[in-house]
Structures are given as structure tokens and as C-alpha cells.
Design a protein around this motif. Structure first.
Motif, mmCIF file in Angstrom:
data_model
loop_
_atom_site.group_PDB
_atom_site.id
_atom_site.type_symbol
_atom_site.label_atom_id
_atom_site.label_comp_id
_atom_site.label_asym_id
_atom_site.label_seq_id
_atom_site.Cartn_x
_atom_site.Cartn_y
_atom_site.Cartn_z
ATOM 1 N N LEU A 83 0.741 -1.141 -0.068
ATOM 2 C CA LEU A 83 -0.110 0.088 -0.004
ATOM 3 C C LEU A 83 0.851 1.247 -0.010
ATOM 4 O O LEU A 83 0.671 2.123 -0.822
ATOM 5 N N CYS A 84 1.893 1.129 0.771
ATOM 6 C CA CYS A 84 2.761 2.481 0.970
ATOM 7 C C CYS A 84 3.516 2.634 -0.402
ATOM 8 O O CYS A 84 3.651 3.837 -1.032
ATOM 9 N N ARG A 85 4.054 1.567 -1.080
ATOM 10 C CA ARG A 85 4.898 1.544 -2.331
ATOM 11 C C ARG A 85 4.071 2.344 -3.351
ATOM 12 O O ARG A 85 4.666 3.042 -4.164
ATOM 13 N N TYR A 86 2.834 2.018 -3.336
ATOM 14 C CA TYR A 86 2.033 2.161 -4.436
ATOM 15 C C TYR A 86 1.095 3.587 -3.928
ATOM 16 O O TYR A 86 0.545 4.097 -5.053
ATOM 17 N N GLY A 87 1.389 4.126 -2.811
ATOM 18 C CA GLY A 87 0.890 5.246 -2.588
ATOM 19 C C GLY A 87 -0.684 5.293 -2.390
ATOM 20 O O GLY A 87 -1.421 6.246 -2.831
ATOM 21 N N MET A 88 -1.265 4.334 -1.740
ATOM 22 C CA MET A 88 -2.456 3.816 -1.649
ATOM 23 C C MET A 88 -3.133 4.598 -0.503
ATOM 24 O O MET A 88 -2.716 4.371 0.798
ATOM 25 N N VAL A 89 -4.236 5.641 -0.505
ATOM 26 C CA VAL A 89 -4.584 6.128 0.621
ATOM 27 C C VAL A 89 -6.167 6.222 0.439
ATOM 28 O O VAL A 89 -6.811 5.832 -0.644
ATOM 29 N N TYR A 90 -6.763 6.257 1.639
ATOM 30 C CA TYR A 90 -8.525 6.337 1.373
ATOM 31 C C TYR A 90 -8.771 7.771 1.805
ATOM 32 O O TYR A 90 -8.421 8.325 2.498
ATOM 33 N N LEU A 91 -9.638 8.153 0.586
ATOM 34 C CA LEU A 91 -10.176 9.417 0.763
ATOM 35 C C LEU A 91 -11.608 9.678 1.144
ATOM 36 O O LEU A 91 -12.506 8.689 0.340
#
Length: 164
Positions: A83-91
């Protein structure tokens, strides 16, 4: 029962001590959870989720690397690193309970071919594996959508540079 931070909305959720999957009553996000061996692991996991949601991916990865030194067969550490490497965040979406996944660093490697994805599946229990496969599809859609949005900009830059 123990308290766990939701990795989507950040609110505290209550769960069974040995549970590997929980659903947040606030945002409805079903999520995987690590098996904590120490209170320090639980604290560090909460920090990782907070850092990732704030976009501090390098700092979160550094925390994950520390956890992997002592607990290398925990699938959730690999999942969080992915998740961090792909820059995944929940908005937060328009609805009170709606959260949308955004990929801020769409790597060229598809999610399903990623080494962290494969390792998370390798160490996951059956219930977790199903979650990772389903959520992997959502992650790949977010990655692909971000790549598709970047492409027209690259094409227009090329057109301008070519003199068209």
C-alpha cells in the motif's frame, strides 16, 4: 476484546483478540489485521496506518521494515508495504461512510505481479487470502485509473515538444 485502528477512516474499532479480519462499524471497510505478538507491534501498526494515510510513505515503510526483522511471516506487514509503495490512501467520499481508494504512486508493475502482494498471499491464512485477492482488484483498478489519467498529460507534452 481489543481496540484496533481502522486503516481506512482511522477510528477505533473493537475486535476479538485473535481476529484476522474486522469490519469497521463507522466506514464499513472490511480489513485484515496482523496477529500482534507484543504491545509494541500494535502501537507500530497504528503508526504505520496513520503515516500511510497522511502520505508519509517512506516513514511508514521504515516502520514496516523494522517489523519484518522480527516477524517476517506476517502477511499484513507485506500488505502495508505494498500500500505504501503504490501510495494507496483512502479519501472520504461524498457520503458519510464512503471512502474511495486513491493511488498516488502508480508503479508500472501490476498489483498482482508485485512481490509484496505475492508474499502477503503466501503467508496469509485462507480468510485473509480471499480479502487480499478481492482488495488487490480494487488496488489494481486505482493504479490503472491513475496511470490512465497521467497518460493524456504525457501525450500532450510529447505533442508540444514535437511542434504539433
Amino acid at each position: 476484546m481489543i481496540q484496533q485502528m481502522c486503516k481506512c477512516c482511522g477510528r477505533e474499532i473493537e475486535m476479538e483478540k485473535a481476529a484476522r479480519i474486522a469490519t469497521c462499524p463507522y466506514c464499513g471497510k472490511q480489513q485484515t489485521l496482523p496477529l500482534y505478538r507484543t504491545p509494541q507491534q500494535k502501537k507500530k501498526y497504528a503508526e504505520i496506518c496513520t503515516l500511510r494515510q497522511k502520505g508519509a510513505f517512506s516513514a511508514a515503510i521504515q516502520q514496516i521494515e523494522e517489523l519484518l526483522q522480527t516477524e517476517e511471516k506476517e502477511s499484513e506487514w507485506y500488505w502495508q508495504r505494498l500500500l505504501c509503495r503504490y501510495g494507496m490512501v483512502y479519501l472520504r467520499g461524498k457520503g458519510k461512510k464512503e471512502y474511495l481508494l486513491q493511488c498516488t504512486n502508480p508503479l508500472e508493475t501490476p498489483i498482482f505481479a508485485d512481490a509484496d502482494y505475492q508474499t502477503a498471499l503466501q503467508f496469509a491464512e485462507t480468510e485473509e487470502k480471499s480479502y487480499y485477492e478481492a482488495d488487490g482488484t480494487l488496488l489494481e483498478q486505482a493504479r490503472q485509473q491513475e496511470l490512465d489519467t497521467e497518460q493524456p498529460e504525457e501525450l500532450s507534452d510529447f505533442t508540444l515538444e514535437s511542434g504539433f
